[in-house]
Design a protein around this motif. Structure first.
Motif, short mmCIF file in Angstrom:
data_model
loop_
_atom_site.label_atom_id
_atom_site.label_comp_id
_atom_site.label_asym_id
_atom_site.label_seq_id
_atom_site.Cartn_x
_atom_site.Cartn_y
_atom_site.Cartn_z
N ARG A 11 19.36 23.56 8.78
CA ARG A 11 20.34 22.58 8.35
C ARG A 11 20.23 22.00 7.17
N ALA A 12 18.86 21.21 7.07
CA ALA A 12 18.60 20.79 5.84
C ALA A 12 18.33 21.35 4.74
N ALA A 13 17.79 22.77 4.76
CA ALA A 13 17.86 23.37 3.75
C ALA A 13 19.16 23.85 2.96
N THR A 14 20.33 24.08 3.85
CA THR A 14 21.57 24.43 3.42
C THR A 14 22.15 23.36 2.86
N VAL A 15 22.18 22.15 3.50
CA VAL A 15 22.95 20.77 3.17
C VAL A 15 22.18 20.16 2.15
N LEU A 16 20.95 20.09 1.88
CA LEU A 16 20.08 19.32 0.94
C LEU A 16 19.36 20.10 -0.13
N GLY A 17 19.42 21.27 0.15
CA GLY A 17 18.65 22.28 -0.69
C GLY A 17 17.28 22.48 -0.03
N PRO A 18 16.59 23.54 -0.10
CA PRO A 18 15.30 23.91 0.40
C PRO A 18 13.88 22.86 -0.24
N ARG A 19 14.23 22.34 -1.47
CA ARG A 19 13.12 21.47 -2.06
C ARG A 19 13.11 19.83 -1.78
N HIS A 20 14.54 19.52 -1.10
CA HIS A 20 14.77 18.18 -0.65
C HIS A 20 13.37 17.98 0.13
N PRO A 21 12.97 16.58 -0.01
CA PRO A 21 12.09 16.03 0.80
C PRO A 21 12.26 16.21 2.44
N LEU A 22 13.30 15.98 2.56
CA LEU A 22 13.86 15.87 4.26
C LEU A 22 13.81 17.38 4.57
N ALA A 23 14.23 18.08 3.89
CA ALA A 23 14.27 19.57 4.22
C ALA A 23 12.88 20.47 4.16
N VAL A 24 11.72 19.84 3.08
CA VAL A 24 10.42 20.12 3.44
C VAL A 24 9.77 19.75 4.67
N ALA A 25 10.14 18.32 4.94
CA ALA A 25 9.56 17.61 6.29
C ALA A 25 10.14 18.45 7.38
N CYS A 26 11.26 19.02 7.45
CA CYS A 26 12.07 19.65 8.62
C CYS A 26 11.38 20.89 8.88
N ARG A 27 11.15 21.62 7.76
CA ARG A 27 10.40 22.98 7.72
C ARG A 27 8.84 22.84 8.26
N ALA A 28 8.28 21.72 7.68
CA ALA A 28 6.94 21.46 8.13
C ALA A 28 6.64 21.24 9.60
N ALA A 29 7.59 20.38 9.96
CA ALA A 29 7.80 20.23 11.63
C ALA A 29 7.83 21.42 12.43
N TYR A 30 8.81 22.17 11.91
CA TYR A 30 9.19 23.42 12.59
C TYR A 30 8.06 24.45 12.54
N VAL A 31 7.13 24.54 11.39
CA VAL A 31 6.15 25.39 11.23
C VAL A 31 4.95 24.86 12.44
N MET A 32 4.74 23.56 12.24
CA MET A 32 3.64 23.13 13.03
C MET A 32 3.83 23.06 14.73
N THR A 33 5.10 23.58 15.03
CA THR A 33 5.54 23.45 16.45
C THR A 33 4.69 24.74 17.15
N PRO A 34 4.01 24.35 18.11
CA PRO A 34 3.01 25.19 18.93
C PRO A 34 4.03 26.10 19.58
N THR A 35 3.44 27.12 20.05
CA THR A 35 4.44 28.30 20.51
C THR A 35 4.16 28.24 22.08
N THR A 36 3.53 27.67 22.57
CA THR A 36 3.30 27.62 24.20
C THR A 36 3.37 26.06 24.50
N ASP A 37 3.67 25.93 25.85
CA ASP A 37 3.91 24.45 26.13
C ASP A 37 2.63 23.75 26.64
N ASP A 38 1.33 24.35 26.46
CA ASP A 38 0.03 23.82 26.73
C ASP A 38 -0.92 24.01 25.82
N PRO A 39 -1.73 22.98 25.43
CA PRO A 39 -1.59 21.84 25.87
C PRO A 39 -0.83 20.98 24.77
N PRO A 40 -0.25 19.95 25.18
CA PRO A 40 0.65 19.04 24.44
C PRO A 40 -0.18 18.73 23.11
#
Length: 126
Positions: free
Chosen positions: A88-117
């Protein structure tokens, strides 16, 4: 401050919602993770309802909620919301907007398993 916004602007005004969410973020920092997590989730839901999913404030609360979901071990829910926010951020704000970059970083750093937190960094106390 929340009481003042509630009195002057009402519970559905974006300033009131944002201030309630920011208060929840402060509670998180102070260690009250359970009620803070609920408050952050609520701020995301209410902000999106009031200003629309594409508004930068709603996207920002999506980012905050993604991070809290990571920190509380809800990786699947974090990944789903993180992917949505990044797109959504990349579409609405553009992929280089700071909020779009932060959202992408949070998504990329999301672990793929539920353990450990994921363990966030300790806040800097001055």
């Amino acid at each position: 401050m929340v009481a003042g916004y509630l009195r002057m602007l009402g519970p559905e005004h974006p300033y009131t919602i944002g201030t309630q969410g920011n208060t929840a973020l402060m509670r998180w920092t102070l260690g009250d993770h359970a009620s803070a997590s609920d408050g952050i989730e609520q701020a995301r839901t209410l902000m999106a309802r009031e200003v629309g999913e594409d508004h930068p404030w709603a996207i920002g609360w999506g980012l905050n909620t993604t991070l809290v979901r990571i920190w509380t071990g809800r990786q699947a829910a974090a990944g789903e919301l993180g992917r949505e926010c990044a797109a959504r951020a990349a579409t609405v704000l553009g992929p280089r907007h700071p909020l779009a970059v932060a959202c992408r970083a949070a998504y990329v750093m999301t672990p793929t398993t539920d353990d450990p937190p994921f363990q966030p960094f300790e806040p800097l106390v001055i």
